[in-house]
Design a protein around this motif. Structure first.
Motif, PDB file in Angstrom:
ATOM      1  N   ASN A   1       0.798  -1.085  -0.045  1.00 48.08           N
ATOM      2  CA  ASN A   1       0.010   0.034   0.060  1.00 48.08           C
ATOM      3  C   ASN A   1       0.790   1.214  -0.092  1.00 48.08           C
ATOM      4  O   ASN A   1       0.355   2.225   0.003  1.00 48.08           O
ATOM      5  CB  ASN A   1      -0.755  -0.120   1.225  1.00 48.08           C
ATOM      6  CG  ASN A   1      -2.194   0.934   1.057  1.00 48.08           C
ATOM      7  OD1 ASN A   1      -2.707   1.210   0.003  1.00 48.08           O
ATOM      8  ND2 ASN A   1      -2.559   1.811   2.055  1.00 48.08           N
ATOM      9  N   HIS A   2       2.280   1.180   0.018  1.00 48.50           N
ATOM     10  CA  HIS A   2       3.106   2.234   0.119  1.00 48.50           C
ATOM     11  C   HIS A   2       3.644   2.297  -1.374  1.00 48.50           C
ATOM     12  O   HIS A   2       4.382   1.422  -1.720  1.00 48.50           O
ATOM     13  CB  HIS A   2       4.021   1.849   1.160  1.00 48.50           C
ATOM     14  CG  HIS A   2       4.794   3.110   1.311  1.00 48.50           C
ATOM     15  ND1 HIS A   2       5.564   4.061   0.418  1.00 48.50           N
ATOM     16  CD2 HIS A   2       4.812   3.834   2.770  1.00 48.50           C
ATOM     17  CE1 HIS A   2       6.218   5.288   1.099  1.00 48.50           C
ATOM     18  NE2 HIS A   2       5.729   5.029   2.437  1.00 48.50           N
ATOM     19  N   PRO A   3       3.772   3.567  -2.071  1.00 53.99           N
ATOM     20  CA  PRO A   3       4.103   3.670  -3.512  1.00 53.99           C
ATOM     21  C   PRO A   3       5.632   3.393  -3.337  1.00 53.99           C
ATOM     22  O   PRO A   3       6.223   3.259  -4.650  1.00 53.99           O
ATOM     23  CB  PRO A   3       4.002   5.133  -3.653  1.00 53.99           C
ATOM     24  CG  PRO A   3       3.685   5.827  -2.395  1.00 53.99           C
ATOM     25  CD  PRO A   3       3.172   4.830  -1.345  1.00 53.99           C
ATOM     26  N   LYS A   4       6.460   3.764  -2.337  1.00 53.07           N
ATOM     27  CA  LYS A   4       7.965   3.393  -2.521  1.00 53.07           C
ATOM     28  C   LYS A   4       8.256   2.089  -2.219  1.00 53.07           C
ATOM     29  O   LYS A   4       9.627   1.634  -2.765  1.00 53.07           O
ATOM     30  CB  LYS A   4       8.461   4.155  -1.410  1.00 53.07           C
ATOM     31  CG  LYS A   4       8.532   5.756  -1.262  1.00 53.07           C
ATOM     32  CD  LYS A   4       9.380   6.463  -0.587  1.00 53.07           C
ATOM     33  CE  LYS A   4       9.485   7.857  -0.559  1.00 53.07           C
ATOM     34  NZ  LYS A   4      10.292   8.539   0.309  1.00 53.07           N
ATOM     35  N   THR A   5       7.465   1.047  -1.929  1.00 50.97           N
ATOM     36  CA  THR A   5       7.910  -0.163  -1.780  1.00 50.97           C
ATOM     37  C   THR A   5       7.051  -1.097  -2.486  1.00 50.97           C
ATOM     38  O   THR A   5       7.317  -2.543  -2.754  1.00 50.97           O
ATOM     39  CB  THR A   5       7.907  -0.463  -0.186  1.00 50.97           C
ATOM     40  OG1 THR A   5       6.412  -0.290   0.133  1.00 50.97           O
ATOM     41  CG2 THR A   5       8.895   0.078   0.425  1.00 50.97           C
ATOM     42  N   LYS A   6       5.868  -0.858  -3.100  1.00 51.29           N
ATOM     43  CA  LYS A   6       4.870  -1.650  -3.671  1.00 51.29           C
ATOM     44  C   LYS A   6       5.749  -2.432  -4.942  1.00 51.29           C
ATOM     45  O   LYS A   6       5.518  -3.670  -5.055  1.00 51.29           O
ATOM     46  CB  LYS A   6       3.797  -0.857  -4.296  1.00 51.29           C
ATOM     47  CG  LYS A   6       2.700  -1.713  -5.245  1.00 51.29           C
ATOM     48  CD  LYS A   6       1.556  -0.949  -5.739  1.00 51.29           C
ATOM     49  CE  LYS A   6       0.728  -1.946  -6.469  1.00 51.29           C
ATOM     50  NZ  LYS A   6      -0.455  -1.061  -6.954  1.00 51.29           N
ATOM     51  N   ARG A   7       6.211  -1.498  -5.764  1.00 50.29           N
ATOM     52  CA  ARG A   7       7.074  -2.554  -6.919  1.00 50.29           C
ATOM     53  C   ARG A   7       8.001  -3.321  -6.817  1.00 50.29           C
ATOM     54  O   ARG A   7       8.187  -4.470  -7.042  1.00 50.29           O
ATOM     55  CB  ARG A   7       7.290  -1.318  -8.058  1.00 50.29           C
ATOM     56  CG  ARG A   7       8.108  -2.027  -9.099  1.00 50.29           C
ATOM     57  CD  ARG A   7       8.711  -0.824 -10.307  1.00 50.29           C
ATOM     58  NE  ARG A   7       7.340   0.098 -10.520  1.00 50.29           N
ATOM     59  CZ  ARG A   7       7.429   0.952 -11.294  1.00 50.29           C
ATOM     60  NH1 ARG A   7       8.842   1.555 -11.799  1.00 50.29           N
ATOM     61  NH2 ARG A   7       6.615   1.700 -11.802  1.00 50.29           N
ATOM     62  N   THR A   8       8.610  -2.653  -5.779  1.00 54.44           N
ATOM     63  CA  THR A   8       9.978  -4.115  -5.085  1.00 54.44           C
ATOM     64  C   THR A   8       9.284  -5.066  -4.407  1.00 54.44           C
ATOM     65  O   THR A   8       9.673  -6.391  -4.726  1.00 54.44           O
ATOM     66  CB  THR A   8      10.769  -3.307  -4.051  1.00 54.44           C
ATOM     67  OG1 THR A   8      11.228  -1.935  -4.667  1.00 54.44           O
ATOM     68  CG2 THR A   8      11.827  -3.881  -3.651  1.00 54.44           C
ATOM     69  N   LEU A   9       8.053  -5.054  -3.688  1.00 60.49           N
ATOM     70  CA  LEU A   9       7.839  -6.087  -3.108  1.00 60.49           C
ATOM     71  C   LEU A   9       6.915  -7.137  -4.138  1.00 60.49           C
ATOM     72  O   LEU A   9       6.915  -8.086  -3.967  1.00 60.49           O
ATOM     73  CB  LEU A   9       6.704  -5.563  -1.971  1.00 60.49           C
ATOM     74  CG  LEU A   9       7.287  -5.162  -0.837  1.00 60.49           C
ATOM     75  CD1 LEU A   9       6.154  -4.909   0.184  1.00 60.49           C
ATOM     76  CD2 LEU A   9       8.498  -5.979  -0.135  1.00 60.49           C
ATOM     77  N   VAL A  10       6.354  -6.501  -5.281  1.00 62.11           N
ATOM     78  CA  VAL A  10       5.798  -7.291  -6.377  1.00 62.11           C
ATOM     79  C   VAL A  10       6.969  -8.371  -6.462  1.00 62.11           C
ATOM     80  O   VAL A  10       6.626  -9.489  -6.956  1.00 62.11           O
ATOM     81  CB  VAL A  10       5.277  -6.620  -7.446  1.00 62.11           C
ATOM     82  CG1 VAL A  10       4.795  -7.302  -8.688  1.00 62.11           C
ATOM     83  CG2 VAL A  10       4.099  -5.637  -6.949  1.00 62.11           C
ATOM     84  N   ASN A  11       7.987  -7.854  -6.995  1.00 66.90           N
ATOM     85  CA  ASN A  11       9.183  -8.496  -7.657  1.00 66.90           C
ATOM     86  C   ASN A  11       9.688  -9.558  -6.634  1.00 66.90           C
ATOM     87  O   ASN A  11       9.756 -10.617  -7.034  1.00 66.90           O
ATOM     88  CB  ASN A  11      10.343  -7.730  -8.171  1.00 66.90           C
ATOM     89  CG  ASN A  11       9.746  -6.623  -9.151  1.00 66.90           C
ATOM     90  OD1 ASN A  11       9.155  -7.244  -9.971  1.00 66.90           O
ATOM     91  ND2 ASN A  11      10.504  -5.750  -9.406  1.00 66.90           N
ATOM     92  N   VAL A  12       9.681  -9.180  -5.365  1.00 67.55           N
ATOM     93  CA  VAL A  12      10.271  -9.955  -4.236  1.00 67.55           C
ATOM     94  C   VAL A  12       9.253 -11.236  -3.927  1.00 67.55           C
ATOM     95  O   VAL A  12       9.889 -12.441  -3.863  1.00 67.55           O
ATOM     96  CB  VAL A  12      10.377  -9.364  -2.952  1.00 67.55           C
ATOM     97  CG1 VAL A  12      10.864 -10.051  -1.891  1.00 67.55           C
ATOM     98  CG2 VAL A  12      11.726  -8.115  -2.975  1.00 67.55           C
ATOM     99  N   VAL A  13       7.967 -10.899  -4.041  1.00 70.17           N
ATOM    100  CA  VAL A  13       7.072 -11.876  -3.719  1.00 70.17           C
ATOM    101  C   VAL A  13       6.991 -12.855  -5.058  1.00 70.17           C
ATOM    102  O   VAL A  13       6.732 -14.041  -4.615  1.00 70.17           O
ATOM    103  CB  VAL A  13       5.625 -11.334  -3.444  1.00 70.17           C
ATOM    104  CG1 VAL A  13       4.554 -12.446  -3.476  1.00 70.17           C
ATOM    105  CG2 VAL A  13       5.513 -10.611  -2.064  1.00 70.17           C
ATOM    106  N   ASN A  14       6.943 -12.428  -6.117  1.00 69.98           N
ATOM    107  CA  ASN A  14       6.762 -13.397  -7.360  1.00 69.98           C
ATOM    108  C   ASN A  14       7.951 -14.220  -7.390  1.00 69.98           C
ATOM    109  O   ASN A  14       7.719 -15.477  -8.051  1.00 69.98           O
ATOM    110  CB  ASN A  14       6.857 -12.429  -8.561  1.00 69.98           C
ATOM    111  CG  ASN A  14       5.427 -12.044  -8.991  1.00 69.98           C
ATOM    112  OD1 ASN A  14       4.301 -12.745  -8.536  1.00 69.98           O
ATOM    113  ND2 ASN A  14       4.996 -10.736  -9.611  1.00 69.98           N
ATOM    114  N   ASP A  15       9.028 -13.769  -6.669  1.00 66.41           N
ATOM    115  CA  ASP A  15      10.287 -14.704  -7.040  1.00 66.41           C
ATOM    116  C   ASP A  15      10.417 -15.690  -5.509  1.00 66.41           C
ATOM    117  O   ASP A  15      11.242 -16.446  -5.520  1.00 66.41           O
ATOM    118  CB  ASP A  15      11.673 -13.697  -6.816  1.00 66.41           C
ATOM    119  CG  ASP A  15      11.827 -13.282  -8.242  1.00 66.41           C
ATOM    120  OD1 ASP A  15      11.060 -13.378  -9.290  1.00 66.41           O
ATOM    121  OD2 ASP A  15      12.550 -11.991  -8.370  1.00 66.41           O
ATOM    122  N   SER A  16       9.608 -15.599  -4.866  1.00 71.02           N
ATOM    123  CA  SER A  16       9.375 -16.435  -3.616  1.00 71.02           C
ATOM    124  C   SER A  16       8.575 -17.636  -3.672  1.00 71.02           C
ATOM    125  O   SER A  16       7.632 -17.708  -4.766  1.00 71.02           O
ATOM    126  CB  SER A  16       9.103 -15.625  -2.370  1.00 71.02           C
ATOM    127  OG  SER A  16       7.527 -15.313  -2.419  1.00 71.02           O
TER     128      SER A  16
END
Length: 251
Positions: free
Chosen positions: A212-227
């Motif tokens: 829900n935070h604009p500074k971390t959303k994109r990064t977390l999408v990549n991290v979660v998709n790779d997990s």
């Protein structure tokens, strides 16, 4: 008769001059004190300005690494370290400067192939962050940095748990805290199920807030998709957002 009167007047004049002189002494002392105070203030301001210049010189080098600049990985970090340590020597009470020295030591560790050197650098980085917390105990980014250091040292001990609890307590809405706790939580999901379960509520909280935070959303999408935890995270997001999980290709 006239001479005696002159003598009396002369004595009176001397007394008046002496009186004025005595009145000037406190005034002169006040001016002297004020002058010394102003010189001290100018000196302290000059030190603070110089310390700030050294800090930003170090920060500019580190920013290249954080931004993924390929050429920066070949940069000698000793220059950044020298600037950061000079900032600390000029203004040792400012935790921001101590944190910068810690950050540089971490980057030196991450770019080194010497395991013993890596361990030493990370130990030093951890100690520096703890020093920073003496002056700024409620700063969430410093606590998150300690969690990150412990992760790289693979030390999931009582200190690690304490660091993560304080990072979450002081930074419930801090993007750096979301990022670190999410990454470590997903790592533990695959490597240490028991420890993950003990931290599940904190991990869930920061992953949801991170999306829900604009500074971390994109990064977390990549991290979660790779997990391996994508399905679990999808279920968390389904309960919190509408269509937010589409970025994860949840089905």
């Amino acid at each position: 008769m006239i001479k005696r009167r002159s003598y009396v007047l002369s004595d009176q004049w001397k007394l008046q001059v002496a009186g004025l002189s005595n009145h000037k002494k406190p005034y002169n002392w006040l001016l002297c004190t004020l002058f010394i105070f102003l010189v001290f203030c100018c000196f302290q301001s000059g030190k603070a300005l110089l310390a700030n210049l050294h800090f930003y010189a170090a920060k500019n080098i580190i920013k290249l690494l954080q931004d993924g600049d390929v050429d920066a990985f070949n940069t000698d970090l000793s220059s950044a370290q020298k600037h950061a340590e000079e900032a600390v020597s000029l203004h040792g009470d400012l935790a921001l400067y101590t944190d910068m020295v810690s950050t540089i030591k971490q980057w030196q560790a991450y770019t080194s192939n010497d395991s013993e050197k890596v361990k030493l650098l990370l130990d030093e980085a951890e100690t520096l962050n703890l020093v920073s917390l003496r002056n700024r105990p409620g700063w969430p980014v410093t606590w998150a940095n300690l969690v990150y250091i412990k992760w790289h040292k693979k030390e999931f001990d009582d200190d690690f748990l304490r660091y993560i609890q304080f990072a979450s307590k002081y930074g419930p809405n801090t993007p750096e805290v979301h990022d670190v706790i999410a990454r470590i939580g997903l790592y533990l999901f695959e490597s240490d199920a028991r420890l993950f379960l003990s931290l599940k509520d904190i991990v869930k909280q920061h992953i949801i807030r991170g999306f829900n935070h604009p500074k971390t959303k994109r990064t977390l999408v990549n991290v979660v998709n790779d997990s391996a935890a994508r399905i679990m995270v999808c279920s968390w997001l389904n309960d919190s957002f509408e269509n937010e999980n589409l970025a994860l290709s949840c089905k």
